[in-house]
Design a protein around this motif. Structure first.
Motif, PDB file in Angstrom:
ATOM      1  N   GLY A   1       0.663  -1.334  -0.173  1.00 52.58           N
ATOM      2  CA  GLY A   1      -0.006  -0.135  -0.079  1.00 52.58           C
ATOM      3  C   GLY A   1       0.786   1.259  -0.062  1.00 52.58           C
TER       4      GLY A   1
ATOM      5  N   TYR B   1      -4.342   0.111   1.101  1.00 51.91           N
ATOM      6  CA  TYR B   1      -3.699  -0.875   0.594  1.00 51.91           C
ATOM      7  C   TYR B   1      -4.494  -1.365  -0.717  1.00 51.91           C
ATOM      8  N   SER B   2      -3.404  -2.445  -1.335  1.00 46.55           N
ATOM      9  CA  SER B   2      -3.937  -2.676  -2.755  1.00 46.55           C
ATOM     10  C   SER B   2      -5.325  -3.431  -2.528  1.00 46.55           C
TER      11      SER B   2
END
Length: 381
Positions: A108, A160-161
């Protein structure tokens, strides 16, 4: 790398030449300045979080927050005691960007900032390098300070991803301390005004659970809240400031040169007086001749003229009296010459003349006894 670059910049500022000697402060002064604020990485420890349904997660984590660029500003009022020591009260504002967090549960990005405000009481000492035999145009100083800072974290957001988001924020006050090293440079022709360069190291501690953390999970598990504790915070600051001392006394004037009075020059003309119708020397006359003889050895003298005179009274009237007075003036001159020779003056250096009644010191009527006209003049040439 950033710390090394800032230290090199600070060293260059301190080593830069100045045009005038910096001075020790006596009395009140103010100081206003600002500069670069570099904060070391901080460790944040996350406590177990509470979930939206009231349950508690036992998962605790720890991350390092990396700071990027920042700045600082301050103003202080102080007093110099005239012996190098100073005391001051200072208000401070610090700002720093935060751009990275590691490790995290998922990849992230993090961004945010923090700021601090508060104050210190500082004690400083100016080092007078002249006491060490160094005549350099700078006055270094060192100092320490203690105070209180409120540290506020603006929302620091980690995205975050997996679409989860974490935010950290809050304000906490705590004890803070600092060490100071710097140098002052006087501004020419402006008494009391100086430019200073400084390096400061600031430390600060925090209480447990001082800040709040909120997370939104991307997997639909809902909202999580908890506390975050940061360990000690360390900052390195590189500052340029302008300082003004209100009661700067001008430097004492240089001591007046000692004037040695010239030695008195011996007189070049001496007068010897005689009794009426006499050519012998009195005791006082011998003293004056001795003074003339001694003076002839202390001044540049090529010859000594001894000129005799008489007043216009005489034992014989008319031309016979004038001739008598002429002879009397010559006898007087010879008496003085003989005394000069006895006092060590070479006879060849003495010329005698008799002028009789001519050139009186005091004009008189005929046949008048005048003591000042019965004389011999000794002239050093």
């Amino acid at each position: 790398m950033r710390l090394r670059t800032a230290l090199l910049a600070m060293t260059s500022m301190v080593a830069a030449p100045s045009l005038a000697m910096a001075s020790t402060i006596t009395g009140p002064y103010i100081d206003l300045g600002g500069g670069y604020n570099l904060v070391q990485q901080q460790h944040g420890r996350f406590s177990p979080t509470s979930q939206a349904d009231g349950t508690t997660s036992n998962n605790a984590s720890s991350s390092r927050y990396r700071h990027k660029d920042g700045f600082t500003g301050f103003g202080s009022f102080g007093w110099g005691f005239g012996n190098g020591f100073r005391a001051e009260i200072e208000g401070v504002y610090n700002y720093s960007q935060i751009n990275h967090r590691t490790p995290t549960a998922a990849p992230g990005s993090t961004k945010g900032s923090d700021q601090a405000y508060g104050g210190f009481i500082n004690g400083l000492y100016d080092i007078d390098l002249a006491n060490f035999g160094l005549n350099v145009p700078v006055t270094p100083f060192v100092g320490i300070g203690a105070g209180y800072l409120w540290q506020h974290y603006n929302p620091i957001t980690t995205t975050y991803s997996n679409n989860a988001v974490n935010r950290l924020g809050g304000t906490q006050g705590s004890f803070a301390y600092q060490g100071i090293v710097g140098a002052a440079y006087d501004i020419p022709n402006v008494p009391g005004l100086a430019i200073t360069t400084e390096y400061r190291f600031i430390g600060q501690t925090f209480s447990n659970g001082a800040y709040r953390s909120t997370s939104w999970n991307g997997n639909g598990s809902g909202l999580h809240k908890g506390n975050v504790n940061f360990d000690q915070r360390f900052s390195h600051q590189f500052i340029l400031s302008l300082r003004y001392a209100f009661d700067t006394a001008p430097p004492p004037p240089p001591p007046a040169p000692v004037i040695v009075p010239p030695a008195p020059t011996p007189a070049r003309t001496y007068l010897v007086f005689f009794d009426w119708d006499k050519s012998n020397l009195t005791g006082r006359a011998r003293e004056i001749v001795a003074q003339a003889a001694q003076a002839s050895t202390h001044v540049q003298t090529t010859r000594i003229e001894v000129n005799g005179y008489a007043d216009n009274s005489a034992a014989h009237p008319g031309a016979r009296g004038q001739a008598y007075n002429m002879n009397l003036s010559i006898r007087r001159a010879n008496s003085v010459k003989a005394e000069l020779i006895r006092d060590g003056v070479p006879a060849a250096a003495i010329d005698i003349h008799g002028y009789g009644e001519q050139h009186p010191l005091v004009p008189t009527g005929p046949n008048t006894r005048e003591p000042q006209n019965r004389r011999v003049e000794i002239i050093l040439k």
